[in-house]
Design an enzyme around this catalytic site. Sequence first.
Site, mmCIF file in Angstrom:
data_model
loop_
_atom_site.group_PDB
_atom_site.id
_atom_site.type_symbol
_atom_site.label_atom_id
_atom_site.label_comp_id
_atom_site.label_asym_id
_atom_site.label_seq_id
_atom_site.Cartn_x
_atom_site.Cartn_y
_atom_site.Cartn_z
ATOM 1 N N TRP A 319 -10.736 -2.048 -1.761
ATOM 2 C CA TRP A 319 -10.731 -2.795 -0.391
ATOM 3 C C TRP A 319 -9.575 -1.924 0.654
ATOM 4 C CZ3 TRP A 319 -7.363 -6.897 1.464
ATOM 5 C CH2 TRP A 319 -5.896 -7.034 0.968
ATOM 6 N N ASP A 320 -8.813 -1.207 0.032
ATOM 7 C CA ASP A 320 -7.890 -0.433 0.554
ATOM 8 C C ASP A 320 -8.667 0.611 1.840
ATOM 9 O OD1 ASP A 320 -7.094 -0.828 -1.973
ATOM 10 O OD2 ASP A 320 -5.447 0.740 -1.848
ATOM 11 N N GLU A 461 -2.107 -10.459 -6.298
ATOM 12 C CA GLU A 461 -2.576 -10.368 -7.712
ATOM 13 C C GLU A 461 -2.000 -10.956 -8.886
ATOM 14 O OE1 GLU A 461 -3.421 -6.045 -7.826
ATOM 15 O OE2 GLU A 461 -5.490 -6.261 -7.294
ATOM 16 N N LYS A 575 2.892 -10.740 -4.911
ATOM 17 C CA LYS A 575 2.802 -9.349 -5.105
ATOM 18 C C LYS A 575 2.963 -8.665 -3.640
ATOM 19 C CE LYS A 575 0.246 -5.638 -6.878
ATOM 20 N NZ LYS A 575 -0.686 -5.067 -7.820
ATOM 21 N N GLN A 576 1.964 -9.209 -2.725
ATOM 22 C CA GLN A 576 1.916 -8.542 -1.420
ATOM 23 C C GLN A 576 1.362 -9.551 -0.404
ATOM 24 O OE1 GLN A 576 -1.508 -6.701 -3.942
ATOM 25 N NE2 GLN A 576 -2.296 -5.979 -1.927
HETATM 26 O O1 IFM Z 1 -6.162 -2.558 -3.511
HETATM 27 C C1 IFM Z 1 -4.832 -2.548 -4.151
HETATM 28 C C2 IFM Z 1 -4.640 -3.884 -4.534
HETATM 29 O O2 IFM Z 1 -4.525 -4.898 -3.463
HETATM 30 C C3 IFM Z 1 -3.193 -3.981 -5.269
HETATM 31 N N1 IFM Z 1 -3.003 -3.146 -6.317
HETATM 32 C C4 IFM Z 1 -3.616 -1.920 -6.067
HETATM 33 C C5 IFM Z 1 -4.796 -1.620 -5.503
HETATM 34 C C6 IFM Z 1 -5.166 -0.127 -4.979
HETATM 35 O O3 IFM Z 1 -4.303 0.068 -4.022
#
Ligand code: IFM
Length: 726
Positions: A319-320, A461, A575-576
């Site tokens: 999705w990046d 995640e 995580k994010q």
């Molecule tokens: O797409 C990301 C995910 O959101 C977090 N782990 C790494 C992936 C690739 O950058």
Amino acid sequence: MSWQVRAGYDPNQIVSNGNKFLLANGYMGYRGTMEEYGAEQLAANTILGLYDQVGDKWREPVNAPNGLFFKLFDQATEISLLTLKPSFHQQTLDYQQGLHIRKTAFSYNENTITLQAERFLHMKRLHLMVDEITLAAEKPITLQVKIGIDTAVWDINGPHLINFETEDLADQIILSAKTQREHKNITVAQAVNASKLNCLKKEGQFAYYEVTLTPEPITFHIFATTFNANDCQNPKEAAKKELDVAFAMDFASLKKEHTQIWKGLWEKADVEIDGDSKAQEAIRYSLYHLLSIAPRHSDTVSIPARGLSGQTYKGAIFWDTEMFMLPFFMHVLPEVAKNILSYRIYTLPGALAKAKEYGFNGAFYAWESQELGQDATSDYNVVDVFTKRPMRTYFRDKQIHISGDIAYAFWQYYEYTKDLELLLKGGAQVIFECAKFYYSYAYYKVEKNRFELIDVIGPDEYHERVYNNAYTNKLAQKTMKIALDLWEMLAENAPEDLAEILTATELMEIDKEKFQRFYNEIYVPQPNDAEIIEQFDNYFSLEDVSVTAVRKRLLDDKEYWGGAYGVAADTQVIKQADVIFMLHLFGEDYTKSEIQKNWEYYEPRTEHGSSLSACIYALVACQFDNQDWAYPYFMKTATVDLTGETKQYAGTIYIGGTHPAANGGAWLAAIKGFGGLSVKNNQLQVTPKLPKSWQRLAFNTIFNGESYHIEIEAGKTPRISKKNNS
Ligand code: IFM
């Protein structure tokens, strides 16, 4: 400003410099290693879209043999950075022109030998790379030079190439091979204009020369071309032919062609910042990475999560690309944005098949998508550091937001460019199929009269298999809205096309009313009394502990924080950006106070274990006008590949490389965050929130097919001027 990054001699930085000094041209990526480096130093020329699998190891991109290999010897003594400490060494990336330059001097036998090399991956002749080598010595000395095509390149799950065959033509060396599993041909052809070198012998894919060095420098050039079976029927012929053409031109003309392309790209894409030279350097360096890996040549490929910097993350598209990189391309190089999105049309069959595999309708896109849309995500994506056993992860099965990300991206592109063609060529079908997927995935909670999305993973995640992730539910609702709006728009503007699309997608079986009902009745977590949105059901009941405290619980630095037993899994540490990502996309549905309160709540609970996180915190802080909070996050995302300070391991698995999503996030934070660029009533609008030190921010965009230049000066009214499109 210099537009250059530099490094000296430091054997501990070889791997990170390989990323930092990467050259790429959209087709291939050549790591920033020295001419004499090999597999151990992670030398690699990663080819976009060519994958291979060995046994049951992960399927990953293939690194081509190194066509620019060069090494100096004095008989049996190697004179290289691998054997001698240099008296001088400097590695430079000129990111304005896409050039890699190294200057090295060795003190050797009371003499000084100097070696300079300047290389580039041609931005128009995408299969070509060229290296100009210049040698000299303080006192005359006769040395030997080995030049050729080295097969000792970085391989994580290889070796991927078999059946090597060399062909030694008078003026070219050709090395062909096949991939292990699918037997795809690949050829590297190399030629050296070595009139100043005396050829001693040729052996396989290497030639050995003798050269007498004096203070008067000797210059020669190595040309190498790479083709594979994805490019054409006969890679060998193509490689030879392209090499002939390049060889007939001189280095200077090839370089001119190459730098002209860079000039054109910068004219469209540059961002100027006055008053903050560090931010200026960081944003340009970030844009260099995006421009160098942009697939300008094909609409069946896209950009992997680690760009073209190697094989990590299986060379897969996440999705990046749509959520972090696409906005940059959409605003400045819409033709690249179109290619990137077309890849999702091309890979729709893979997404339909994946949905079917799980028993759903519609399109469930691959979490880690390879060339045909097949999902490369392993069921065991992380290795436990203690037991060394693979850990079951559910990214492939449960990260369903991927389909909504893609539908959202298509619509965003359409709204900004008004390019209906992409929708008619398959984009509409993608959107309808993604909507269909959510309808099929949803669960109707009878007691609550609502649709829910249960058992999912959101952007964070570390918490797997959660119920009603706010971002996922909101995005699924938006996907329905997009499908409904698209339906209306096509019915009005292209009714025949709509009828055709509906038949093609078998959408007739799913009526519009169902989309509407899902849109109305999907549960989307709302701000509570304290104005905070719960990331997923029962998140607030998890242990509320600081990131630092959770970090202290680690028994090993490389330990994975998520999964069933990870240190973060039963805590509120994430995580994010997750809810904050939702506020970035859908901020208009929330009050400023809600946005700020959520930022303040989630920020101390976010580990930023993903390089995708910082830019979103920067962007969202700008939404509630706090540039001071945004700025450090902007700098973090914009310098990610300059500092190399990111997580290098997930469990025991190496995940290093370049970070194009963070690079795209840097553009987003600068332009949409600090610049405040948006569209209101079909007009470009700028509401700047410049950081204190920024006196001026200037950039370009193409909106609705018209080019604009935007000038923002501190304390003055921003100027949006239309440019002449020619
Ligand atoms: O797409 C990301 C995910 O959101 C977090 N782990 C790494 C992936 C690739 O950058």
